[in-house]
Design a protein around this motif. Structure first.
Motif, PDB file in Angstrom:
ATOM      1  N   TYR A  24       0.819  -1.221   0.000  1.00  0.00           N
ATOM      2  CA  TYR A  24       0.000   0.000   0.000  1.00  0.00           C
ATOM      3  C   TYR A  24       0.847   1.263   0.000  1.00  0.00           C
ATOM      4  O   TYR A  24       0.375   2.326  -0.387  1.00  0.00           O
ATOM      5  N   THR A  25       2.104   1.161   0.439  1.00  0.00           N
ATOM      6  CA  THR A  25       2.990   2.326   0.424  1.00  0.00           C
ATOM      7  C   THR A  25       3.607   2.554  -0.949  1.00  0.00           C
ATOM      8  O   THR A  25       4.197   3.594  -1.198  1.00  0.00           O
ATOM      9  N   ARG A  26       3.477   1.563  -1.842  1.00  0.00           N
ATOM     10  CA  ARG A  26       4.119   1.598  -3.170  1.00  0.00           C
ATOM     11  C   ARG A  26       5.636   1.737  -3.028  1.00  0.00           C
ATOM     12  O   ARG A  26       6.299   2.461  -3.761  1.00  0.00           O
ATOM     13  N   LEU A  27       6.177   0.979  -2.077  1.00  0.00           N
ATOM     14  CA  LEU A  27       7.615   0.965  -1.820  1.00  0.00           C
ATOM     15  C   LEU A  27       8.131  -0.461  -1.918  1.00  0.00           C
ATOM     16  O   LEU A  27       7.391  -1.414  -1.698  1.00  0.00           O
ATOM     17  N   GLY A  28       9.412  -0.601  -2.229  1.00  0.00           N
ATOM     18  CA  GLY A  28      10.037  -1.916  -2.127  1.00  0.00           C
ATOM     19  C   GLY A  28      10.741  -2.350  -3.390  1.00  0.00           C
ATOM     20  O   GLY A  28      10.342  -2.005  -4.513  1.00  0.00           O
ATOM     21  N   GLY A  29      11.794  -3.153  -3.203  1.00  0.00           N
ATOM     22  CA  GLY A  29      12.553  -3.703  -4.313  1.00  0.00           C
ATOM     23  C   GLY A  29      11.910  -4.972  -4.862  1.00  0.00           C
ATOM     24  O   GLY A  29      10.699  -5.178  -4.735  1.00  0.00           O
ATOM     25  N   ASN A  30      12.725  -5.835  -5.434  1.00  0.00           N
ATOM     26  CA  ASN A  30      12.218  -7.022  -6.134  1.00  0.00           C
ATOM     27  C   ASN A  30      12.331  -8.294  -5.296  1.00  0.00           C
ATOM     28  O   ASN A  30      13.152  -8.385  -4.383  1.00  0.00           O
TER      29      ASN A  30
ATOM     30  N   ARG B  96     -13.628   6.811   8.670  1.00  0.00           N
ATOM     31  CA  ARG B  96     -12.338   6.466   8.082  1.00  0.00           C
ATOM     32  C   ARG B  96     -11.991   7.395   6.922  1.00  0.00           C
ATOM     33  O   ARG B  96     -10.891   7.938   6.845  1.00  0.00           O
ATOM     34  N   GLU B  97     -12.941   7.583   6.017  1.00  0.00           N
ATOM     35  CA  GLU B  97     -12.660   8.376   4.812  1.00  0.00           C
ATOM     36  C   GLU B  97     -12.474   9.856   5.130  1.00  0.00           C
ATOM     37  O   GLU B  97     -11.728  10.545   4.435  1.00  0.00           O
ATOM     38  N   SER B  98     -13.138  10.337   6.172  1.00  0.00           N
ATOM     39  CA  SER B  98     -13.034  11.761   6.501  1.00  0.00           C
ATOM     40  C   SER B  98     -11.777  12.093   7.298  1.00  0.00           C
ATOM     41  O   SER B  98     -11.311  13.230   7.281  1.00  0.00           O
ATOM     42  N   LYS B  99     -11.212  11.093   7.986  1.00  0.00           N
ATOM     43  CA  LYS B  99     -10.086  11.372   8.873  1.00  0.00           C
ATOM     44  C   LYS B  99      -8.750  10.841   8.374  1.00  0.00           C
ATOM     45  O   LYS B  99      -7.696  11.275   8.853  1.00  0.00           O
ATOM     46  N   GLN B 100      -8.767   9.896   7.437  1.00  0.00           N
ATOM     47  CA  GLN B 100      -7.521   9.266   7.014  1.00  0.00           C
ATOM     48  C   GLN B 100      -7.119   9.711   5.609  1.00  0.00           C
ATOM     49  O   GLN B 100      -7.978   9.926   4.756  1.00  0.00           O
ATOM     50  N   PRO B 101      -5.815   9.821   5.361  1.00  0.00           N
ATOM     51  CA  PRO B 101      -5.331  10.311   4.059  1.00  0.00           C
ATOM     52  C   PRO B 101      -5.310   9.213   2.999  1.00  0.00           C
ATOM     53  O   PRO B 101      -4.257   8.813   2.488  1.00  0.00           O
ATOM     54  N   LEU B 102      -6.489   8.745   2.623  1.00  0.00           N
ATOM     55  CA  LEU B 102      -6.589   7.594   1.727  1.00  0.00           C
ATOM     56  C   LEU B 102      -6.246   7.934   0.283  1.00  0.00           C
ATOM     57  O   LEU B 102      -6.134   7.047  -0.556  1.00  0.00           O
ATOM     58  N   GLU B 103      -6.066   9.229   0.009  1.00  0.00           N
ATOM     59  CA  GLU B 103      -5.735   9.638  -1.359  1.00  0.00           C
ATOM     60  C   GLU B 103      -4.256   9.435  -1.686  1.00  0.00           C
ATOM     61  O   GLU B 103      -3.832   9.596  -2.839  1.00  0.00           O
ATOM     62  N   TYR B 104      -3.452   9.067  -0.680  1.00  0.00           N
ATOM     63  CA  TYR B 104      -2.016   8.831  -0.882  1.00  0.00           C
ATOM     64  C   TYR B 104      -1.658   7.391  -0.504  1.00  0.00           C
ATOM     65  O   TYR B 104      -2.313   6.789   0.346  1.00  0.00           O
ATOM     66  N   PRO B 105      -0.584   6.853  -1.091  1.00  0.00           N
ATOM     67  CA  PRO B 105      -0.081   5.552  -0.629  1.00  0.00           C
ATOM     68  C   PRO B 105       0.388   5.658   0.825  1.00  0.00           C
ATOM     69  O   PRO B 105       1.121   6.576   1.183  1.00  0.00           O
ATOM     70  N   THR B 106      -0.048   4.724   1.656  1.00  0.00           N
ATOM     71  CA  THR B 106       0.292   4.748   3.075  1.00  0.00           C
ATOM     72  C   THR B 106       0.142   3.345   3.649  1.00  0.00           C
ATOM     73  O   THR B 106      -0.624   2.530   3.121  1.00  0.00           O
ATOM     74  N   CYS B 107       0.848   3.077   4.728  1.00  0.00           N
ATOM     75  CA  CYS B 107       0.738   1.769   5.386  1.00  0.00           C
ATOM     76  C   CYS B 107      -0.332   1.762   6.462  1.00  0.00           C
ATOM     77  O   CYS B 107      -0.464   0.798   7.210  1.00  0.00           O
TER      78      CYS B 107
ATOM     79  N   GLY C   6      -1.031  10.307  12.655  1.00  0.00           N
ATOM     80  CA  GLY C   6      -0.628   8.915  12.857  1.00  0.00           C
ATOM     81  C   GLY C   6      -0.276   8.192  11.575  1.00  0.00           C
ATOM     82  O   GLY C   6       0.135   7.034  11.605  1.00  0.00           O
ATOM     83  N   PHE C   7      -0.422   8.893  10.438  1.00  0.00           N
ATOM     84  CA  PHE C   7      -0.151   8.291   9.138  1.00  0.00           C
ATOM     85  C   PHE C   7       1.052   8.971   8.491  1.00  0.00           C
ATOM     86  O   PHE C   7       1.218  10.187   8.590  1.00  0.00           O
ATOM     87  N   ILE C   8       1.873   8.169   7.830  1.00  0.00           N
ATOM     88  CA  ILE C   8       2.947   8.698   6.991  1.00  0.00           C
ATOM     89  C   ILE C   8       2.617   8.333   5.554  1.00  0.00           C
ATOM     90  O   ILE C   8       2.310   7.176   5.255  1.00  0.00           O
ATOM     91  N   ILE C   9       2.643   9.318   4.667  1.00  0.00           N
ATOM     92  CA  ILE C   9       2.234   9.096   3.287  1.00  0.00           C
ATOM     93  C   ILE C   9       3.444   9.100   2.351  1.00  0.00           C
ATOM     94  O   ILE C   9       4.467   9.714   2.632  1.00  0.00           O
ATOM     95  N   ASN C  10       3.306   8.370   1.259  1.00  0.00           N
ATOM     96  CA  ASN C  10       4.269   8.438   0.167  1.00  0.00           C
ATOM     97  C   ASN C  10       3.751   9.536  -0.757  1.00  0.00           C
ATOM     98  O   ASN C  10       2.934   9.307  -1.630  1.00  0.00           O
ATOM     99  N   LYS C  11       4.227  10.744  -0.520  1.00  0.00           N
ATOM    100  CA  LYS C  11       3.658  11.904  -1.213  1.00  0.00           C
ATOM    101  C   LYS C  11       4.215  12.086  -2.617  1.00  0.00           C
ATOM    102  O   LYS C  11       3.480  12.417  -3.543  1.00  0.00           O
ATOM    103  N   GLU C  12       5.519  11.869  -2.748  1.00  0.00           N
ATOM    104  CA  GLU C  12       6.161  12.173  -4.030  1.00  0.00           C
ATOM    105  C   GLU C  12       7.239  11.153  -4.356  1.00  0.00           C
ATOM    106  O   GLU C  12       8.420  11.448  -4.266  1.00  0.00           O
TER     107      GLU C  12
END
Length: 303
Positions: free
Chosen positions: A30-36, A213-224, A261-267
């Motif tokens: 969900y973070t869109r992070l990681g190698g192979n 959930r939708e009103s309080k959490q940054p679901l528009e960005y990749p996040t764990c 409480g959330f860290i997003i993958n912004k860019e």
């Protein structure tokens, strides 16, 4: 030569369509992070899961199970050996007041099946993004409910490759934890014991939780999701907010302005940047409030 031999043996177990070499894992988190992953294997039967486990043990090849990747950070160097993904084992069935769901099914879909079947008990899970296997692995919970409230039993494969059925109490389910990783279990399916309920009442609860959930959490960005467990007597997000860390950014990773409480993958963050920001938040909160923030998210793989 060993890699050629392992690939051929995996193909013999699950077929060519279900083995990929050097598979990018960022599309499975969900973070869109990681190698192979060296080998990415997607079995379609319980027997295939058993055979892959036995092969990894026999050949002494590193082995890891990947769920829906919602509570996981995979490092930039990826994962060596075999990564097994159970997303094709996703059947959900209802038997009276029980729901039996395979490990690769989404726990939110099981919750929706509960609604459709007029069964109450899994409303809390309607917005949890993980798989059934992952939900058991960490005793997932939200809004006052958790998996241990409704789990009756599970079908697992142990680290020797044996297929077993074990009762919920044997999994030592506690706040965001279980003994599944310690025992090396692979969850194949879970049986949830629910109760008959009123469709409209169940739906009203789920709609309310979805709105929160939708009103309080940054679901528009990749996040764990929630990065940290709730410290006793505190709220992690409030501590981070009161530390002035909202908006803090390292590379492409940012502490969410919507929910601290959330860290997003912004860019286009790297896993290293994301992890560095987690560690920075832990350091500042400890300095300001003397509270150790314990990670809820798992970090795996190689740098």
């Amino acid at each position: 030569m060993i890699f050629v031999r392992i690939y051929e043996q995996l193909v013999n177990i699950v077929s060519t369509d279900n083995v990929v070499k050097n598979k990018p894992l960022k599309n499975h988190t969900y973070t869109r992070l990681g190698g192979n992953a060296d080998y990415f294997v997607t079995p379609t039967t319980y027997e295939q899961v058993q055979e892959v486990v036995k092969l990894a043990t026999k050949e002494n090849i590193p082995f890891m199970l990947l769920g829906n990747g919602s509570n996981l950070i995979i490092k930039d160097g990826g994962i060596r050996g075999i990564v097994m993904y159970l997303g094709k084992l996703n059947n959900i069935k209802v038997e009276k007041t029980k729901i039996i769901a395979q490990s690769g099914a989404l726990i939110a879909d099981v919750s929706k099946q509960g609604l459709a079947s007029h069964l109450t008990g899994l409303e809390f899970a309607c917005g949890i993004p993980g798989s059934v296997g992952g939900a058991l692995f960490m005793n997932a919970g939200a809004y006052g409910g958790e998996i241990k409230d409704v789990l009756h039993q599970a079908k697992i494969i142990d680290k020797e490759g044996n297929l077993r059925t074990i009762q919920a109490e044997e999994l030592d389910l506690a706040y965001r934890t279980s003994n599944i990783p310690k025992n090396g279990y692979i969850v194949l399916e879970a049986e949830f014991a629910l109760e008959k309920g009123n469709y409209e009442e169940i739906k009203a609860v789920m709609d309310d939780l979805t709105f929160k959930r939708e009103s309080k959490q940054p679901l528009e960005y990749p996040t764990c999701g929630s990065v940290f467990k709730r410290p006793p007597g505190y709220f992690a997000g409030k501590l981070i907010q009161d530390s002035g860390l909202q908006g803090k950014q390292i590379g492409g990773a940012q502490v969410s302005l919507k929910h601290a409480g959330f860290i997003i993958n912004k860019e286009g963050a790297t896993a290293s940047e994301y992890i560095a920001l987690i560690q920075y938040v832990q350091k500042i909160v400890k300095e300001k409030f003397g509270v150790e923030l314990e990670r809820e998210v798992r970090i795996i793989g190689e740098d």
